[in-house]
Design an enzyme around this catalytic site. Structure first.
Site, PDB file in Angstrom:
ATOM      1  N   THR A  26      -4.577   9.946  -2.101  1.00  0.00           N
ATOM      2  CA  THR A  26      -4.257   9.843  -0.666  1.00  0.00           C
ATOM      3  C   THR A  26      -3.014  10.676  -0.355  1.00  0.00           C
ATOM      4  O   THR A  26      -2.943  11.332   0.688  1.00  0.00           O
ATOM      5  CB  THR A  26      -4.040   8.366  -0.291  1.00  0.00           C
ATOM      6  N   GLU A  84       0.824  -1.221   0.000  1.00  0.00           N
ATOM      7  CA  GLU A  84       0.000   0.000   0.000  1.00  0.00           C
ATOM      8  C   GLU A  84       0.858   1.271   0.000  1.00  0.00           C
ATOM      9  O   GLU A  84       0.439   2.310  -0.513  1.00  0.00           O
ATOM     10  CB  GLU A  84      -0.904  -0.048   1.244  1.00  0.00           C
TER      11      GLU A  84
HETATM   12  N1  HSE Z   1      -5.853   6.542   6.921  1.00  0.00           N
HETATM   13  C1  HSE Z   1      -5.618   6.852   5.546  1.00  0.00           C
HETATM   14  C2  HSE Z   1      -5.733   8.356   5.374  1.00  0.00           C
HETATM   15  C3  HSE Z   1      -6.637   6.133   4.695  1.00  0.00           C
HETATM   16  O1  HSE Z   1      -6.707   8.912   5.881  1.00  0.00           O
HETATM   17  O2  HSE Z   1      -4.854   8.959   4.764  1.00  0.00           O
HETATM   18  C4  HSE Z   1      -6.485   6.378   3.225  1.00  0.00           C
HETATM   19  O3  HSE Z   1      -7.582   5.763   2.548  1.00  0.00           O
END
Ligand code: HSE
Length: 298
Positions: A173, A124
């Site tokens: 992201t 990821e």
């Molecule tokens: N926890 C991560 C973020 C999830 O909020 O950046 C990304 O889908």
């Protein structure tokens, strides 16, 4: 086990649930990707379905290819995509999780769920720059997951209505993480700790009202809400239509609401209309908390 080819169904996921940044996640009943893995002389990746033109097929850059490389296995990976790309629904996590589960079975590696989650989180990283495991954990384990100290705790709450509305806006992201503040106020930490603690109790008791109220959070949501055109109206429309709570799904732009099962359709329509009022097209996934990766064919 010991098979040469395998197909795995891996669900979309929603991370954070408000206060549980990089900690909480849920698996959704749908959409899901299908990942086919076949033993081969060299690692190759083929991608079919939505958003395929935007995803790298070089195994060193693809989240699924990185998982295969980390295990030293050469395989042909075919990803049949249904989870929208850059949506906040775990589209980069699903192939990484699927290949980890597939290779564990095909090569009889005996990896535990905690080890599979760590491995998939390593893949990821190619998408977000960080090994956050809050999407790969529910993608593998299903239900509601808490990732803490490289371990996963999972619960399977039942009859929780979920409406995830994905607007036609692209948010990576990486971009959404770059917006986050480097420090936060102590009172905001307290508020978020309260929300996170009550979220866990809500999930344990299948308490839709408590789960929804526990989605209220500070810091992350404020920092990211500006990326989502119509954010405030969509939030209000969902709550007015009966949702117990609503937040940004993962890094967005999908907005995810929790509600009674029989109220999902009405809430989905209200959220779609609020996006439309902001000249944004959107699609709704009317679903519930679902199971994790499933082997379809051995
Ligand atoms: N926890 C991560 C973020 C999830 O909020 O950046 C990304 O889908």
């Amino acid at each position: 086990m010991g098979t040469d080819q395998i197909r795995v169904r891996v669900p979309a996921t929603s991370a954070n649930l408000g206060a549980g940044f990089d900690v909480f996640g849920i698996a959704l009943g749908f959409p899901a990707d299908i990942i086919e893995v076949q033993k081969s002389e060299k690692t190759e990746i083929e991608i079919m379905g939505i958003g395929r033109e935007h995803i790298p097929t070089d195994p060193r850059k693809n989240t699924a290819g990185i998982v295969a490389n980390a295990l030293g296995k050469t395989v042909k990976i075919t990803i049949h995509r249904s989870i929208p790309l850059s949506s906040g629904l775990g589209s980069s996590a699903a192939p990484a999780a699927g290949v980890a589960v597939a290779l564990n079975w095909m090569y009889d590696l005996g990896l535990s769920n905690d080890e599979l989650v760590q491995l998939a989180a390593h893949g990821e990283k190619a998408a977000s720059g960080v090994e956050h495991a809050d999407n790969v954990a529910p993608a593998i384990c299903g239900g509601f997951t808490i990732v803490h100290k490289n371990k996963v705790i999972s619960l399977m709450p039942e009859n929780i209505g979920i409406v995830a509305v994905h607007p036609d806006i692209v948010v990576s992201t990486r971009t959404a993480r770059a917006l986050l503040p480097k420090s936060i106020r102590l009172e905001d930490v307290s508020f978020n700790t309260g929300s996170a603690a009550s979220m866990v109790v809500g999930m344990m008791k299948y308490d839709i009202r408590l789960i929804g109220e526990s989605m209220d959070n500070r810091v992350i949501e404020q920092a990211r809400s500006g990326l989502i055109m119509g954010y405030s109206q969509v939030r209000k429309s969902a709550l007015d239509a009966g949702a117990s709570g609503i937040t940004i799904s993962g890094s967005g732009p999908t907005m995810i609401a929790v509600c009674r099962m029989d109220e999902r359709e009405k809430i989905a329509q209200a959220m779609i209309q609020a996006f439309r009022d902001n000249q944004v097209k959107s699609e709704a996934f009317i679903t519930t908390i679902g199971k994790g990766a499933e082997i379809l064919q051995k």
